[in-house]
Structure formats: C-alpha cells, structure tokens
Design an enzyme around this catalytic site. Structure first.
Site, mmCIF file in Angstrom:
data_model
loop_
_atom_site.group_PDB
_atom_site.id
_atom_site.type_symbol
_atom_site.label_atom_id
_atom_site.label_comp_id
_atom_site.label_asym_id
_atom_site.label_seq_id
_atom_site.Cartn_x
_atom_site.Cartn_y
_atom_site.Cartn_z
ATOM 1 N N ASP A 1 0.854 -1.196 -0.071
ATOM 2 C CA ASP A 1 -0.023 -0.047 0.049
ATOM 3 C C ASP A 1 0.922 1.298 0.086
ATOM 4 O O ASP A 1 2.137 1.058 0.516
ATOM 5 C CB ASP A 1 -0.903 0.037 1.136
ATOM 6 N N GLU B 1 0.015 -0.699 5.983
ATOM 7 C CA GLU B 1 1.203 -0.185 6.673
ATOM 8 C C GLU B 1 0.878 1.259 6.712
ATOM 9 O O GLU B 1 1.248 1.894 7.839
ATOM 10 C CB GLU B 1 2.466 -0.650 6.134
#
Length: 389
Positions: A82, A145
């Site tokens: 991400d 994250e």
C-alpha cells in the site's frame, strides 16, 4: 522538478526487478486497497512453489506465503504494497505508470516500499535457482502499513502465533538507506505515542484576572514542562523526543480570559520504555496541574530492538551480505518513524529493516534509481543465500 529525459520502457532490456517494480507501481494500491497488487504477487509466488494464504478484513488484504526447503531457520520477508495518495498534477509523469526517466523509476511507492518487494521477488528467483536445502521461507505482505495498521501485519502476526509458527528472523524491506544503498539498516525502532491534552480554566473579564484562571497561560506552562522532561531510561542511540504539535485556544474575544486550551503532542521514545512508562512519567511531570487537565492517549506503537543471537545472529548475517555487495558495513540505527517490524519482533524473532534510500519517500515524484534497485536486489540475494543455501 526533475529534468525529463526519454522514457525507457523496453521490457526486453530491463532487469527483472525493474519490470516487477513497474508492474507493482501500476497497481493504484492506496491504503487499504490492494488494487490487484497482492493478487498478482500471490500468483507470482505460487508459480514459484509457495503455498499462499490470503485473507481480507475491513478492506485490508494480507498475504502469507510459505515454502519449505528442509530443517533450519524460519525467516520471513515482511513488507507492504500500500502507498500514500499522489496528486498527479504535481508530478512530472503519471505517479502510477512506473516511467523511467534519467535512470530513475518514478512512481508512488517506488521507494516505500514496492521497490523492496520487487527486489525481493528477483532475489527469491535467484535463491530458488540455487536449489536451497535448509530452512523455511515466508513472505508476509499487507495493504495496511501506511494507514492505521489495525488489520494488517498485526493480524498476520496473530495468525502465525495461532498456527504455531515461530520465526527466527524477519527482514523488512523499508527504505532505510541514506546516502547510498546499504549504508544504514534498522535493528529497531523507537516507540510512538500521541496525546490530546485538554486544559480547563475559568473564564472572566480580562480587566479582572484575579477572578479567572487563564487556560492559555496554563497551556503555555504545560507545554514548557513537557519540553523539560528528562528521560532517564534512554539508551545510547535511541533517544526520546517530545514535540508539541498543536496549541489551540478557542477564543475570539480580546476581552475574555479563555477557559479552555488544547495541546497536542507526540512522543518518539527509546526502547528503554514502553508506552505505559511514558504515560506515567508525563503524568508525574504534569501533576501540579492535575486539577486542570485531562489527557487522552492515542495510537500507541511500542518500540522494538534486535540485539542479535549467539546461535543465529541475523544482524551479523545481514551486515556480511551488505559488505559482500558494497565492500562497507552498514550503520545500525533505530531512528525514523514506526514500521510493521514491531509486530513481528519478540524475544525470539530478530527483525532487521533494510532497503533502498529514503530521500524521496511520500514526496511528489517519488523515485528510485535503477542502479539502487539492482544493488538492493544483490543484498537481498546474498542475505537469502546465507540463510538458506
């Protein structure tokens, strides 16, 4: 602004890790949407003989992949696909195209940390070509994250524990290098803790301050007291710092003593502390104002620290791989922000973060030089061979 040069995108002439990174960048995987990136990565690993398990919770997708070579250490590559958002109008090219300009791969996540994932995939290919004979190799990848990290690596770690998996070591592909690839690795991270502190006073006319309690004055005193705290448990190389990030008085009248003040602050603390220790010490420092304050604590991220292990010293192993590839040893550091390494580190599992340079992460025109990507691939390859070959 970067100086544009002709775009090189001839797949037949590009190194594998460069092509892998371009593909990963093209997935618009803004947290928590994996946008197909984890699906693609899972397919790649399955083709290479890994057993893959994916699960999605609250829009977050996680991947656990495993391949066994024989008895020996269990070591994981941990990371995330991400990325933070990108405003295309501020970029010199499409932030989700993976263009190569002047020898650098441009794109959101190029350095943080799709570059690490791409390099590790090529390093995995090289390892498998050597027919490794010992150990178990895991891939642990999340799409959560850059966000709140509630449903990502924390749940992966829970899954491993529930299934009796004890990792000996993890290498996290976060961008840790500073001036050149391999010059700095993280063997820990400081903890992080945020807080909102409400100060309550007593309003009244500014001409009669003796009948008031000025919340702004109290807030200023408290902000100074926070800066004067001495952190006696700090460990060399891992210092605690506290920053006031907001000081707000909701008062628009110049003849009214304010009754409220809000202070926001963040603490980045040494691994000599846990979050509860920080809360207690701050509470003691502010005890003389206890009748006027209320503190709410937010987003605690506990620190971690890896010191090595006499039977399987992962720090020494990674340092040796870096020296093999760069002819110099890395600096050990615990600086910077938090990372998902904290979810996997424990009394047994050693965690090392090692990746490309971090000079453009989260910036417009985030990029990684092709040569840097090739170098970190070599370092990962050398590391895996030392573990599994």
């Amino acid at each position: 602004m970067l100086t544009a040069a002709p775009i090189t995108d001839n797949a037949s002439t590009l190194a594998n890790e460069v092509r892998y990174l371009q593909q990963l960048i093209r997935f618009r995987s803004v947290t928590p949407d994996e946008a197909g990136a984890i699906g693609w990565l899972s397919e790649q690993l399955e083709q290479r003989g890994f057993c893959c398990h994916r699960f999605t919770i609250a829009g977050v997708t996680n991947l656990i992949a495993k391949i066994e070579f024989g008895s020996g250490p269990s070591v994981a590559f941990c990371g995330h696909i991400d990325v933070v958002p990108a405003v295309a109008s501020r970029w010199q090219c499409d932030p989700f195209a993976g263009d190569i300009i002047a020898g650098e791969i441009i794109g959101r996540g190029a350095a943080d940390m799709k570059g690490g994932v791409a390099a590790m995939l090529e390093a995995t290919d090289r390892l498998l070509a050597d027919t490794p004979s010992k150990g178990t190799f895991y891939w642990l990848i999340t799409s959560d994250e850059e966000g709140e990290a509630e449903y990502g690596s924390a749940l992966i770690a829970d899954y491993l524990e529930q299934h009796g998996v004890v990792l000996d070591a993890c290498i996290v592909g976060e961008p840790t290098s500073e001036q050149k690839v391999g010059d700095t690795i993280k063997n820990g991270r400081r903890g992080a803790l945020s807080a909102k502190l409400q100060v309550s006073g007593k309003a009244g006319h500014v001409a009669y301050p003796e009948h008031t309690i000025n919340a702004a004055h109290l807030g200023a005193q408290i902000a100074m007291a926070l800066q004067e705290i001495v952190w006696h448990k700090d460990i060399e190389g891992s210092k605690t710092s506290l920053q006031v990030t907001g000081l707000h008085v909701p008062n628009s009248l110049d003849n009214l003593v304010p009754a409220q003040c809000q202070i926001n602050f963040n603490v980045r603390y040494s691994h000599g502390y846990m979050s509860r220790d920080i809360q207690l010490q701050i509470g003691e420092a502010l005890s003389r104002w206890h009748e006027h304050i209320n503190i709410s604590w937010e987003r605690p991220c506990e620190p971690y620290y890896t010191a090595g292990n006499k039977d399987f010293d992962f720090i020494t192993l990674v340092e040796g791989a870096i020296f093999q590839c760069t002819h110099s040893y890395p600096k050990l550091s615990t600086s910077g922000g938090t990372s998902d390494g904290r979810f996997f580190a424990n009394a047994h599992t050693q965690v090392i973060e090692c990746g490309v340079r971090n000079h453009t992460i989260h910036q417009d025109n985030e990029r990684v030089p092709v040569n840097d990507l090739l170098k970190i691939t070599d370092i990962y390859t050398a590391t895996l061979r030392k573990v599994f070959a």
